[in-house]
Design a protein around this motif. Structure first.
Motif, PDB file in Angstrom:
ATOM      1  N   LYS A 175       0.810  -1.225   0.000  1.00  0.00           N
ATOM      2  CA  LYS A 175       0.000   0.000   0.000  1.00  0.00           C
ATOM      3  C   LYS A 175       0.840   1.269   0.000  1.00  0.00           C
ATOM      4  O   LYS A 175       0.360   2.337  -0.377  1.00  0.00           O
ATOM      5  N   HIS A 176       2.093   1.171   0.409  1.00  0.00           N
ATOM      6  CA  HIS A 176       2.918   2.370   0.569  1.00  0.00           C
ATOM      7  C   HIS A 176       3.282   3.024  -0.760  1.00  0.00           C
ATOM      8  O   HIS A 176       3.597   4.218  -0.793  1.00  0.00           O
ATOM      9  N   TYR A 177       3.251   2.253  -1.851  1.00  0.00           N
ATOM     10  CA  TYR A 177       3.812   2.739  -3.109  1.00  0.00           C
ATOM     11  C   TYR A 177       2.823   2.574  -4.258  1.00  0.00           C
ATOM     12  O   TYR A 177       2.069   1.592  -4.311  1.00  0.00           O
ATOM     13  N   LYS A 178       2.862   3.533  -5.168  1.00  0.00           N
ATOM     14  CA  LYS A 178       2.004   3.464  -6.352  1.00  0.00           C
ATOM     15  C   LYS A 178       2.333   2.223  -7.156  1.00  0.00           C
ATOM     16  O   LYS A 178       1.445   1.448  -7.562  1.00  0.00           O
ATOM     17  N   GLU A 179       3.601   2.013  -7.407  1.00  0.00           N
ATOM     18  CA  GLU A 179       4.092   0.823  -8.096  1.00  0.00           C
ATOM     19  C   GLU A 179       5.442   0.454  -7.509  1.00  0.00           C
ATOM     20  O   GLU A 179       6.161   1.317  -6.984  1.00  0.00           O
ATOM     21  N   ILE A 180       5.802  -0.838  -7.623  1.00  0.00           N
ATOM     22  CA  ILE A 180       7.103  -1.320  -7.170  1.00  0.00           C
ATOM     23  C   ILE A 180       7.731  -2.097  -8.325  1.00  0.00           C
ATOM     24  O   ILE A 180       7.094  -2.995  -8.903  1.00  0.00           O
ATOM     25  N   TYR A 181       8.981  -1.755  -8.642  1.00  0.00           N
ATOM     26  CA  TYR A 181       9.711  -2.434  -9.720  1.00  0.00           C
ATOM     27  C   TYR A 181      10.886  -3.195  -9.110  1.00  0.00           C
ATOM     28  O   TYR A 181      11.678  -2.617  -8.367  1.00  0.00           O
ATOM     29  N   ILE A 182      10.965  -4.486  -9.420  1.00  0.00           N
ATOM     30  CA  ILE A 182      11.988  -5.346  -8.840  1.00  0.00           C
ATOM     31  C   ILE A 182      12.667  -6.183  -9.922  1.00  0.00           C
ATOM     32  O   ILE A 182      12.189  -6.293 -11.055  1.00  0.00           O
ATOM     33  N   GLY A 183      13.791  -6.784  -9.538  1.00  0.00           N
ATOM     34  CA  GLY A 183      14.453  -7.820 -10.322  1.00  0.00           C
ATOM     35  C   GLY A 183      14.583  -9.042  -9.429  1.00  0.00           C
ATOM     36  O   GLY A 183      13.650  -9.448  -8.750  1.00  0.00           O
ATOM     37  N   HIS A 184      15.753  -9.665  -9.439  1.00  0.00           N
ATOM     38  CA  HIS A 184      16.176 -10.692  -8.477  1.00  0.00           C
ATOM     39  C   HIS A 184      15.588 -12.078  -8.709  1.00  0.00           C
ATOM     40  O   HIS A 184      16.319 -13.068  -8.692  1.00  0.00           O
ATOM     41  N   THR A 185      14.275 -12.200  -8.908  1.00  0.00           N
ATOM     42  CA  THR A 185      13.642 -13.506  -9.083  1.00  0.00           C
ATOM     43  C   THR A 185      13.254 -13.666 -10.550  1.00  0.00           C
ATOM     44  O   THR A 185      12.309 -13.025 -11.015  1.00  0.00           O
ATOM     45  N   PRO A 186      13.972 -14.499 -11.307  1.00  0.00           N
ATOM     46  CA  PRO A 186      13.701 -14.602 -12.745  1.00  0.00           C
ATOM     47  C   PRO A 186      12.274 -15.059 -13.053  1.00  0.00           C
ATOM     48  O   PRO A 186      11.769 -16.016 -12.453  1.00  0.00           O
ATOM     49  N   THR A 187      11.638 -14.369 -13.988  1.00  0.00           N
ATOM     50  CA  THR A 187      10.287 -14.776 -14.393  1.00  0.00           C
ATOM     51  C   THR A 187      10.303 -16.132 -15.086  1.00  0.00           C
ATOM     52  O   THR A 187       9.272 -16.802 -15.177  1.00  0.00           O
ATOM     53  N   THR A 188      11.484 -16.537 -15.563  1.00  0.00           N
ATOM     54  CA  THR A 188      11.584 -17.848 -16.213  1.00  0.00           C
ATOM     55  C   THR A 188      11.288 -18.982 -15.242  1.00  0.00           C
ATOM     56  O   THR A 188      10.973 -20.097 -15.669  1.00  0.00           O
ATOM     57  N   ARG A 189      11.367 -18.716 -13.950  1.00  0.00           N
ATOM     58  CA  ARG A 189      10.965 -19.734 -12.967  1.00  0.00           C
ATOM     59  C   ARG A 189       9.488 -20.078 -13.098  1.00  0.00           C
ATOM     60  O   ARG A 189       9.043 -21.142 -12.667  1.00  0.00           O
TER      61      ARG A 189
END
Length: 242
Positions: A175-189
């Motif tokens: 709730k704190h943020y409008k949007e959150i952008y991350i990496g770290h965990t590959p979507t290929t999983r």
């Protein structure tokens, strides 16, 4: 002016130059890199060279990832973390062959000045991995969570889509943020090869270290730009597919 978020590069300099060319980057574009510049393909040191030069032409923000922390420790102290060595560190060390002490110190300074997260003027958060405090990043006790945490993404991914942001059931962390952008965990999983959205979290790590591509996303239009598969850009290498 566009703002683009770029996922984990992992030593793939060919993919980095390719995705920026495909996005038709101009000096007016702001680039936010989500960390993990090194470890994987054979050009980790060259990625850092490229990013340092790029920052002279564009407004760039370089978030620190866990692999960057390990490389920084090696550049600063010569310590070879055993976990790091088998997860791309060996290739990173080899990429620095022939680099002078002065050049390595320049790279060390680059790593040391990286922020652990970035908040823009529209309350959008950019961070490598996540955070654990229900009160937001500024109240996080364990700074390592910024580059190791996976629970934020897992929580967003499993959240019932019927739960709206204004609901008491919607997680306070989100709730704190409008949007959150991350990496770290590959979507290929998850057998996905493009950035994934879950709740208000966008995961831009599309598996460049492994069998995927490097991705960039225009955070306003949500248009995605991608490199070729890194296995095809580095056909004689394994990356982190070991």
């Amino acid at each position: 002016m566009r703002t683009l978020a770029i996922g984990d590069i992992h030593g793939g300099c060919r993919a980095l130059t390719q995705v920026l060319e495909r996005a038709e980057i101009t000096p007016n574009d702001k680039l936010i890199f989500l960390g993990d510049y090194v470890d994987g393909w054979s050009q980790s040191a060259q990625v850092i060279d490229y990013l340092i030069e790029l920052s002279t032409r564009n407004k760039c923000i370089f978030i620190k990832g866990n692999h960057d922390v390990w490389c920084e420790q090696w550049l600063a102290e010569g310590n070879v973390n055993d976990v790091w060595y088998v997860h791309g560190g060996k290739e990173t060390i080899e990429s620095y062959e022939g680099y002078s002490k002065a050049r390595k110190l320049e790279h060390l300074d680059f790593f040391e000045t990286m922020p652990l997260y970035h908040l823009d003027d529209e309350n959008r958060l950019f961070i490598h991995a996540g955070f654990t405090s229900m009160h937001g990043v500024q109240k996080e006790i364990h700074r390592e969570a910024f580059y190791y945490d996976r629970t934020l993404w897992e929580m967003a991914l499993t959240l019932d889509k019927r739960i709206k942001r204004d609901s008491e059931l919607f997680p306070n962390r989100l709730k704190h943020y409008k949007e959150i952008y991350i990496g770290h965990t590959p979507t290929t999983r998850y057998h996905k090869y493009e950035p994934m959205q879950a709740a208000n979290v966008w995961n831009i790590d599309t598996g460049a270290a492994f069998t995927g591509k490097l991705s960039a996303i225009d955070i306003n239009s949500k248009k995605v730009f991608q490199s070729n598969t890194l296995m095809h850009l580095y056909p004689d290498e394994m990356g982190r597919n070991k």
